[in-house]
Design a protein around this motif. Structure first.
Motif, PDB file in Angstrom:
ATOM      1  N   HIS A 128       0.063   1.772  -6.400  1.00 34.89           N
ATOM      2  CA  HIS A 128      -0.195   3.193  -6.211  1.00 34.89           C
ATOM      3  C   HIS A 128      -0.806   3.768  -7.485  1.00 34.89           C
ATOM      4  N   ARG A 129      -1.544   4.852  -7.335  1.00 36.47           N
ATOM      5  CA  ARG A 129      -2.165   5.456  -8.519  1.00 36.47           C
ATOM      6  C   ARG A 129      -1.121   5.961  -9.511  1.00 36.47           C
ATOM      7  N   ARG A 139     -10.448   4.133 -10.646  1.00 38.98           N
ATOM      8  CA  ARG A 139      -9.713   3.948  -9.401  1.00 38.98           C
ATOM      9  C   ARG A 139      -8.241   3.703  -9.686  1.00 38.98           C
ATOM     10  N   HIS A 140      -7.404   4.177  -8.778  1.00 44.01           N
ATOM     11  CA  HIS A 140      -5.973   3.849  -8.760  1.00 44.01           C
ATOM     12  C   HIS A 140      -5.304   4.205 -10.093  1.00 44.01           C
ATOM     13  N   GLU A 196     -11.868   7.527  -7.458  1.00 44.75           N
ATOM     14  CA  GLU A 196     -11.316   7.159  -6.165  1.00 44.75           C
ATOM     15  C   GLU A 196      -9.827   6.901  -6.316  1.00 44.75           C
ATOM     16  N   ASP A 197      -9.052   7.509  -5.440  1.00 38.89           N
ATOM     17  CA  ASP A 197      -7.603   7.328  -5.473  1.00 38.89           C
ATOM     18  C   ASP A 197      -7.070   7.575  -6.874  1.00 38.89           C
ATOM     19  N   ASP A 212     -10.379  10.968  -2.076  1.00 36.94           N
ATOM     20  CA  ASP A 212      -9.016  10.473  -1.820  1.00 36.94           C
ATOM     21  C   ASP A 212      -8.149  10.630  -3.062  1.00 36.94           C
ATOM     22  N   SER A 213      -8.220  11.792  -3.678  1.00 40.50           N
ATOM     23  CA  SER A 213      -7.547  12.014  -4.953  1.00 40.50           C
ATOM     24  C   SER A 213      -6.656  13.244  -4.904  1.00 40.50           C
TER      25      SER A 213
END
Length: 652
Positions: free
Chosen positions: A400-401, A433-434, A466-467, A494-495
């Protein structure tokens, strides 16, 4: 491919070869899951090279690109660690000369065209921690010297070294051997290489001591006569999923052969494929050789197997491909690969203790994708990606981020708005990302109110998040450009973004899609803050687009603004453009959600909504709306494409 860590201590240098593990059950090789495609391109060694501290090569050192012999020789022999990228063909002079490789080096071909011609990579005694990948080494052959008796021009030669990984290379047509692992070398892995069109392919040993531990997997021996390999007095030689084909047929009854366990070698061969090979595997009476699961097609001569040898799984874990699949897999994946050489991965904290140290290792003017893989954890540091280091991917490797957080606590009072940013990205073509980016400055603890404290500032073009999550209060996320009239583009998908005052601001063209924006309450019943503060340049038709997202807030109803126009330094030509469309709005949004700033009227800015929903959505004269005819001109593509056609959303 993970090592069995409990055995690392027992495998300290010089401690192996004294005990023999029991052999695994006969059907083990047939029931082990097949290796995944991702495993074939991992940048971390497996097998024996992964044990006793592992093999990291030049990790932690600078990344350099070389195109000539002098530069290659200088960096390869340096005392410091280096990741050395070989770009194009380097012809070595004089013919057959050595390039000495010192400890703590990675030498890797760029794309699939990096090659060394007429020369040898030579590792002298005591050298350790070396990775050689994705290269072609060819053509030091002396015409008429098929037996290699007049020269010693190997492709790679190493004497009394330890921790070396030879991976995804192509060796052909050299003056003597293609690969010589000699004189008590230890913790070696040789994987996914091609040994082609040569007499003596791969020799191991030249010693009376029984110390070498070597893993040999997924290599293709084609058009070779002998030493495929020849293993002399190896403590442990583990061969699996190798492909042997088109062996030279010159009628030699003895010195044309496949794999040979010589002296007191203990050899295990698993799930390999021998096609048209004379003496596919043989062993001296003093050696031990276990073979299981291999396929033999059109083979003749010796097929020796005796003794118990050893259990490779007592040392490390590994996966076996079915023997029947080996020819196709090895043909496809062995040798230089564009996918390997076109990118570099730097691991945090592994080889690099901090995110910034990994960024520092990227060369100025970088021209290949570099992934900085950040392991789960909290990294309390400030990170700057300078303008001369493009093409970086910052990637959290947790599930998960929230698993991977970069956080600091600097307010603008101590460094200006730019200096307060936990992470600052000035380079183009950077993706994150993430990850979670946070500025956790505590205003109350410092008796400050309304203090800027950025989690992220960008000025580069073609930035993608992203994320990701951005955590802060005032001025959480600033997307800007290097100059007033320069357009930079940022795509956020998606953030999650949270804050209170002007917490999404700047002059960059910025798209926020399919994300959650949380407007934090400051405890007021009338004014808790402003979501946006755009400063779009007057000639840029596209500023901020928030689309297909949701704005949340626990602030009282009617106490939050959608935004206000920011004119930095009173610049009248910074005319904000913000569109919020197809987004759910909370009750906290004011009935008149746009407001003036520093004497500039919001009505002179370019504020609009379209197709919003939720308790905070409304259509009034204080809430300008796009018309249905205008809406197709304000899409994600229109905001981001620009003259270069940039379309990061197409990758999903």
């Amino acid at each position: 491919m993970a090592a069995v860590f409990g055995l690392v201590a027992a495998l300290a240098l010089g401690a192996v070869g004294e005990a023999k593990a029991a052999a695994p059950a006969a059907d083990t090789a047939q029931t082990t899951p097949a290796t995944t495609t991702a495993d074939r391109f991992t940048d971390r060694p497996h097998g024996f090279a992964s044990l006793a501290g592992g093999t990291t090569g030049g990790a932690g050192g600078k990344v350099v690109t070389v195109t000539d012999q002098a530069s290659l020789a200088r960096y390869a022999a340096a005392d410091q660690p280096y990741v050395i990228r070989v770009k194009g063909s380097i012809a070595v002079e004089p013919f057959g000369s050595d390039i000495v490789v010192a400890s703590d080096k990675t030498i890797i071909g760029v794309g699939d065209t990096g090659e060394i011609v007429h020369g040898e990579l030579h590792l002298k005694p005591g050298t350790h921690n070396v990775i050689i990948r994705n290269l072609t080494i060819r053509d030091s052959y002396v015409e008429g010297d098929w037996d290699g008796k007049t020269t010693d021009f190997d492709a790679i030669q190493m004497d009394s070294v330890h921790h070396v990984w030879i991976d995804h290379n192509r060796f052909t047509h050299m003056g003597d051997g293609l690969l010589d692992v000699r004189k008590d070398s230890q913790y070696i892995t040789v994987s996914y290489n091609q040994f082609a069109d040569h007499n003596k392919a791969f020799g191991i040993g030249w010693t009376d001591n029984v110390t070498t531990q070597i893993t040999i997997d997924h290599n293709w021996f084609t058009g070779t006569k002998q030493r495929n390999p020849s293993a002399d007095n190896c403590a442990y030689a583990h061969l699996y999923n190798n492909y042997f084909s088109n062996q030279v047929a010159d009628g030699d009854p003895q010195w044309t052969y496949g794999s040979w366990a010589r002296g007191r070698t203990e050899m295990v061969i698993e799930n390999s494929y021998y096609d048209g090979v004379q003496h596919p595997y043989q062993a001296d009476a003093t050696a031990e050789l276990v073979q299981r699961g291999s396929i033999l097609r059109n083979t003749t001569g010796r097929h020796d197997a005796w003794g118990d040898a050893f259990d490779p799984r007592a040392f490390y874990d590994y996966r076996l491909d079915p023997a029947a699949a080996v020819p196709a897999l090895v043909k496809r994946f062995s040798g230089p690969q564009k996918r390997i050489g076109d990118a570099v991965t730097l691991h945090v904290p592994g080889a690099y203790p901090t995110v910034q140290s990994a960024v520092d290792a990227v060369p100025a003017g970088n021209d290949v994708p570099v992934t900085i893989a950040v392991a789960p954890g909290t990294y309390r540091e400030k990170v700057v990606v300078p303008a001369d280091k493009p093409k970086i991917l910052l990637q959290g490797t947790g599930q998960h981020r929230s698993d991977t957080v970069i956080v600091y606590d600097t307010p603008a009072e101590y460094g200006g708005s730019t200096g307060s940013a936990t992470v600052r990205i000035a380079a183009n073509d950077v993706t994150a990302r993430h990850l979670t980016f946070s500025n956790d400055f505590d205003e109350a603890a410092h008796e400050l109110r309304g203090e800027q404290a950025l989690a992220m500032k960008t000025t580069g073009d073609r930035i993608v998040f992203e994320d990701t999550a951005f955590l802060g209060n005032q001025d959480t996320l600033m997307t800007d450009s290097p100059r007033l009239t320069t357009v930079s583009r940022v795509y956020i998908r998606d953030s999650y973004i949270e804050g209170d005052v002007d917490f999404i601001y700047g002059r960059a063209t910025t798209v926020i899609e399919r994300s959650v924006i949380r407007a934090l309450s400051r405890g007021s019943t009338t004014n808790n803050g402003y979501i946006t503060a755009a400063s779009t340049w007057k000639d840029n038709p596209y500023g901020f687009l928030i689309t297909r997202s949701e704005i949340l807030s626990d602030a009282p109803a009617g106490s939050f603004h959608l935004g206000r126009p920011w004119h930095p330094g009173g610049q009248p030509d910074a005319i904000a453009q913000v569109l919020i469309r197809d987004t759910k709005l909370p009750a906290a949004i004011k009935a008149s959600p746009w407001t003036d700033m520093s004497g500039f009227s919001w009505r002179d800015a370019r504020f609009a909504e379209y197709g919003n929903s939720g308790p905070g959505a409304a259509v009034t004269e204080d809430r300008p709306q796009l018309s249905d005819a205008e809406a197709p001109s304000y899409t994600v593509a229109r905001y981001l494409n620009g003259a270069d056609g940039w379309a990061p959303y197409d990758r999903h």
